[in-house]
Enzyme design. Sequence first.
Site, PDB file in Angstrom:
ATOM      1  CG  ASP A  92      -1.886   1.164   1.184  1.00  0.00           C
ATOM      2  OD1 ASP A  92      -1.512   2.198   0.579  1.00  0.00           O
ATOM      3  OD2 ASP A  92      -2.990   1.048   1.720  1.00  0.00           O
ATOM      4  CG  PHE A  93       1.747   2.812  -3.769  1.00  0.00           C
ATOM      5  CD1 PHE A  93       2.410   1.593  -3.665  1.00  0.00           C
ATOM      6  CD2 PHE A  93       1.150   3.138  -4.981  1.00  0.00           C
ATOM      7  CE1 PHE A  93       2.472   0.713  -4.741  1.00  0.00           C
ATOM      8  CE2 PHE A  93       1.217   2.274  -6.063  1.00  0.00           C
ATOM      9  CZ  PHE A  93       1.875   1.055  -5.944  1.00  0.00           C
ATOM     10  CG  HIS A 177       2.092  10.101 -23.997  1.00  0.00           C
ATOM     11  ND1 HIS A 177       1.070  10.557 -23.221  1.00  0.00           N
ATOM     12  CD2 HIS A 177       1.531   9.808 -25.187  1.00  0.00           C
ATOM     13  CE1 HIS A 177      -0.051  10.531 -23.912  1.00  0.00           C
ATOM     14  NE2 HIS A 177       0.189  10.078 -25.114  1.00  0.00           N
ATOM     15  CE  LYS A 181       1.331  11.039 -29.051  1.00  0.00           C
ATOM     16  NZ  LYS A 181       0.717   9.732 -29.243  1.00  0.00           N
ATOM     17  CG  HIS A 239      -0.487  15.688 -24.100  1.00  0.00           C
ATOM     18  ND1 HIS A 239       0.615  15.162 -23.473  1.00  0.00           N
ATOM     19  CD2 HIS A 239      -1.525  14.894 -23.735  1.00  0.00           C
ATOM     20  CE1 HIS A 239       0.253  14.088 -22.768  1.00  0.00           C
ATOM     21  NE2 HIS A 239      -1.044  13.918 -22.911  1.00  0.00           N
ATOM     22  CE  LYS A 339     -10.291  12.867 -23.409  1.00  0.00           C
ATOM     23  NZ  LYS A 339      -8.879  12.757 -23.703  1.00  0.00           N
TER      24      LYS A 339
HETATM   25  N1  LIG Z   1      -3.930   5.512 -18.597  1.00  0.00           N
HETATM   26  C1  LIG Z   1      -3.427   6.383 -19.471  1.00  0.00           C
HETATM   27  O1  LIG Z   1      -3.587   6.239 -20.691  1.00  0.00           O
HETATM   28  C2  LIG Z   1      -2.651   7.540 -18.995  1.00  0.00           C
HETATM   29  C3  LIG Z   1      -2.341   7.704 -17.659  1.00  0.00           C
HETATM   30  N2  LIG Z   1      -1.574   8.761 -17.249  1.00  0.00           N
HETATM   31  C4  LIG Z   1      -1.219   8.928 -15.849  1.00  0.00           C
HETATM   32  O2  LIG Z   1      -0.601   7.725 -15.383  1.00  0.00           O
HETATM   33  C5  LIG Z   1      -0.908   7.500 -14.018  1.00  0.00           C
HETATM   34  C6  LIG Z   1      -1.555   6.143 -13.885  1.00  0.00           C
HETATM   35  O3  LIG Z   1      -2.759   6.140 -14.631  1.00  0.00           O
HETATM   36  P1  LIG Z   1      -3.603   4.830 -14.875  1.00  0.00           P
HETATM   37  O4  LIG Z   1      -2.732   3.666 -15.064  1.00  0.00           O
HETATM   38  O5  LIG Z   1      -4.584   5.169 -15.929  1.00  0.00           O
HETATM   39  O6  LIG Z   1      -4.392   4.693 -13.490  1.00  0.00           O
HETATM   40  P2  LIG Z   1      -4.984   3.367 -12.851  1.00  0.00           P
HETATM   41  O7  LIG Z   1      -5.959   3.807 -11.815  1.00  0.00           O
HETATM   42  O8  LIG Z   1      -5.429   2.415 -13.895  1.00  0.00           O
HETATM   43  O9  LIG Z   1      -3.711   2.734 -12.127  1.00  0.00           O
HETATM   44  C7  LIG Z   1      -3.175   3.257 -10.937  1.00  0.00           C
HETATM   45  C8  LIG Z   1      -2.613   2.125 -10.144  1.00  0.00           C
HETATM   46  O10 LIG Z   1      -2.129   2.663  -8.914  1.00  0.00           O
HETATM   47  C9  LIG Z   1      -2.575   1.826  -7.870  1.00  0.00           C
HETATM   48  N3  LIG Z   1      -2.725   2.548  -6.602  1.00  0.00           N
HETATM   49  C10 LIG Z   1      -3.340   3.723  -6.395  1.00  0.00           C
HETATM   50  N4  LIG Z   1      -3.238   4.061  -5.089  1.00  0.00           N
HETATM   51  C11 LIG Z   1      -2.527   3.068  -4.485  1.00  0.00           C
HETATM   52  C12 LIG Z   1      -2.079   2.844  -3.170  1.00  0.00           C
HETATM   53  N5  LIG Z   1      -2.311   3.703  -2.160  1.00  0.00           N
HETATM   54  N6  LIG Z   1      -1.395   1.722  -2.903  1.00  0.00           N
HETATM   55  C13 LIG Z   1      -1.141   0.827  -3.877  1.00  0.00           C
HETATM   56  N7  LIG Z   1      -1.539   0.990  -5.164  1.00  0.00           N
HETATM   57  C14 LIG Z   1      -2.218   2.094  -5.443  1.00  0.00           C
HETATM   58  C15 LIG Z   1      -3.910   1.322  -8.324  1.00  0.00           C
HETATM   59  O11 LIG Z   1      -4.213   0.152  -7.606  1.00  0.00           O
HETATM   60  P3  LIG Z   1      -5.735  -0.239  -7.246  1.00  0.00           P
HETATM   61  O12 LIG Z   1      -6.346  -0.601  -8.569  1.00  0.00           O
HETATM   62  O13 LIG Z   1      -5.585  -1.347  -6.319  1.00  0.00           O
HETATM   63  O14 LIG Z   1      -6.341   1.005  -6.641  1.00  0.00           O
HETATM   64  C16 LIG Z   1      -3.638   1.072  -9.808  1.00  0.00           C
HETATM   65  O15 LIG Z   1      -3.060  -0.178 -10.023  1.00  0.00           O
HETATM   66  C17 LIG Z   1      -1.804   8.668 -13.606  1.00  0.00           C
HETATM   67  O16 LIG Z   1      -0.993   9.673 -13.068  1.00  0.00           O
HETATM   68  C18 LIG Z   1      -2.394   9.142 -14.924  1.00  0.00           C
HETATM   69  O17 LIG Z   1      -2.755  10.496 -14.866  1.00  0.00           O
HETATM   70  C19 LIG Z   1      -1.082   9.674 -18.155  1.00  0.00           C
HETATM   71  C20 LIG Z   1      -1.351   9.556 -19.482  1.00  0.00           C
HETATM   72  C21 LIG Z   1      -2.176   8.509 -20.026  1.00  0.00           C
HETATM   73  O1  LIG Z   2      -2.483  11.942 -21.628  1.00  0.00           O
HETATM   74  C1  LIG Z   2      -3.480  11.609 -22.241  1.00  0.00           C
HETATM   75  O2  LIG Z   2      -3.362  11.288 -23.544  1.00  0.00           O
HETATM   76  C2  LIG Z   2      -4.357  10.502 -24.190  1.00  0.00           C
HETATM   77  C3  LIG Z   2      -4.106  10.673 -25.677  1.00  0.00           C
HETATM   78  O3  LIG Z   2      -2.853  10.153 -26.000  1.00  0.00           O
HETATM   79  P1  LIG Z   2      -2.546   9.616 -27.462  1.00  0.00           P
HETATM   80  O4  LIG Z   2      -1.116   9.240 -27.422  1.00  0.00           O
HETATM   81  O5  LIG Z   2      -3.464   8.454 -27.688  1.00  0.00           O
HETATM   82  O6  LIG Z   2      -2.830  10.725 -28.408  1.00  0.00           O
HETATM   83  C4  LIG Z   2      -5.744  10.944 -23.806  1.00  0.00           C
HETATM   84  O7  LIG Z   2      -6.701  10.065 -24.363  1.00  0.00           O
HETATM   85  C5  LIG Z   2      -5.872  10.946 -22.300  1.00  0.00           C
HETATM   86  O8  LIG Z   2      -7.155  11.447 -21.939  1.00  0.00           O
HETATM   87  C6  LIG Z   2      -4.813  11.807 -21.670  1.00  0.00           C
HETATM   88  O9  LIG Z   2      -4.816  11.624 -20.268  1.00  0.00           O
END
Ligand SMILES: NC(=O)C1=CN([C@@H]2O[C@H](COP(=O)(O)OP(=O)(O)OC[C@H]3O[C@@H](n4cnc5c(N)ncnc54)[C@H](OP(=O)(O)O)[C@@H]3O)[C@@H](O)[C@H]2O)C=CC1
Ligand SMILES: O=C1O[C@H](COP(=O)(O)O)[C@@H](O)[C@H](O)[C@H]1O
EC number: 1.1.1.49
Length: 489
Positions: A92-93, A177, A181, A239, A339
């Site tokens: 647990d972070f 990210h 690209k 971005h 979107k």
């Molecule tokens: N998904 C995407 O395409 C993008 C994401 N991001 C960024 O990347 C980051 C991650 O996003 P994303 O993967 O979508 O988020 P998710 O919610 O899918 O993943 C986050 C992970 O962190 C874990 N977590 C959160 N709190 C805790 C805790 N206290 N202890 C242990 N584990 C914890 C969650 O576990 P649990 O499920 O158990 O809560 C989960 O596995 C964010 O900052 C987001 O803004 C940026 C650009 C694109």
């Molecule tokens: O960071 C993010 O980017 C995606 C779009 O990324 P792309 O590489 O597929 O263009 C966006 O969908 C998301 O909402 C945002 O958090």
Amino acid sequence: MENFDFQSASEIVIFGALGDLSRRKLLPALYQLDLAGLLNPESHIVGVARQEHTIEEFEAFVMENLTSFVKEGLDSDIIERFKSRLVYQNLDFKEIDSYKNLADTLSSGHDTRVYYFSTPPAIYGDIGSGLNAANLITPNDRVVMEKPIGHCLESSKVINDHVSKYFDEKQIYRIDHYLGKETVLNLLVLRFANSLFTNNWDRNCIDHVQITVAESVGIEGRWGFYDEAGQMRDMIQNHLLQILSLLAMEPPADLGADSIRDEKLKVIRALVPITRQNVKEKTVRGQYADGFLNGVAVPGYLNEEGANENSNTETFVAVKAEIDNWRWKGVPFYLRTGKRMPAKHSEIVIHFKEQPHNIFSDSYADLPSNKLTIRLQPDEGVELQMMNKIPGIASQMKIHENKLDLSFSKTYKNTRVVDAYERLMLEVINGNQSLFVRRDEVEAAWTWADGIIEAWKESNEAPKSYPAGSWGPVSSISLIARDDRQWVE
Ligand SMILES: NC(=O)C1=CN([C@@H]2O[C@H](COP(=O)(O)OP(=O)(O)OC[C@H]3O[C@@H](n4cnc5c(N)ncnc54)[C@H](OP(=O)(O)O)[C@@H]3O)[C@@H](O)[C@H]2O)C=CC1
Ligand SMILES: O=C1O[C@H](COP(=O)(O)O)[C@@H](O)[C@H](O)[C@H]1O
């Protein structure tokens, strides 16, 4: 810090390893680096997440996601090697005391660790505290932080201050990210390796610039996160401003991290603030309603799963951005992103100034200006629209508009377009911060974005509705039409 060995990272630790980003992007990126021989043979990949799992369960999770997200198929030898790198630790972070379990799991005597924070940004500081408490940070280690950092300038400062207690700025890699690209990286080459553009890249030659980042997806089950953010915080603050700053910056002295970041920062700081007085004229906020995408009915934002039907969060933003400096005074940069637009389609269009006089008016009344189109994704490439004579004998010269087309798929046949996360992960491993965002850039970007968000709040207007599958609210057309211009569709 600048002299890290190539491929020196011996442990890559992903916090949030079971999350969406890790599944879709980070694990596939690491697999591709392994395939390309760019991971140190001794490197481990350590998944850290809340749930308890055996290593076999984690391996099965990784395999399932690589199978889904590595489009080209998997190489069995590499997969075996990749699996042997995997380690899993539940944690647990927020529980500082439990980081000693992580310390027991991580190998000793490593050269460098990369800690990838793929979690909600609000807990980045807690992870830093936990790592510090367990003596898991050395000066060689690096930390990667996902965007958006914070919700506004103040909250970003809190997160950055907390993480900076444990990591020096030279160890911090803030990911945007889009900077990884291929086509965004190519902006540097286009601008600074071609005198044709280098010498014509200013207010004397360019009329205006359009940057469109359109997505056909909605909010993909992320309503809770997205509704707090909206398109301004999710896309423009990071971005689109990063693209704009690469497009508009002065030539950096070299490709060094701070040379590039110093120049980008100056651009973001020179953005003219948008205020309550001009926010209606310079911005448009939209929210998608029920509509159709490729003939299929899709729900509006307020009808998405988990939605709060009173939400005023924007899913579309258009902005007329202006840069108050010598190079760009009077050249608008029109940004739009949303979107549920008709297609995933991101491009930059540089509109050069019109010819002062038309000597071809007998055959072509209105000479169009040259346009340089940089297709960011998909169908990556660069296209220059120009006038040309139509070959043939005729009493009067016939001319028409045509294009020089450098499409990546045709020009670099059989070359895979590398995913942004592969490039960025490699840069972290190599210790190169050029493609990562410095703290002062994040803060300058928040300062400008916060001003707009504040002005929207004060004006208290609901976002304009647009049907899913359209190019945004009608007022986005007016935003640019007021200047006698139109969006390139
Ligand atoms: N998904 C995407 O395409 C993008 C994401 N991001 C960024 O990347 C980051 C991650 O996003 P994303 O993967 O979508 O988020 P998710 O919610 O899918 O993943 C986050 C992970 O962190 C874990 N977590 C959160 N709190 C805790 C805790 N206290 N202890 C242990 N584990 C914890 C969650 O576990 P649990 O499920 O158990 O809560 C989960 O596995 C964010 O900052 C987001 O803004 C940026 C650009 C694109
Ligand atoms: O960071 C993010 O980017 C995606 C779009 O990324 P792309 O590489 O597929 O263009 C966006 O969908 C998301 O909402 C945002 O958090």
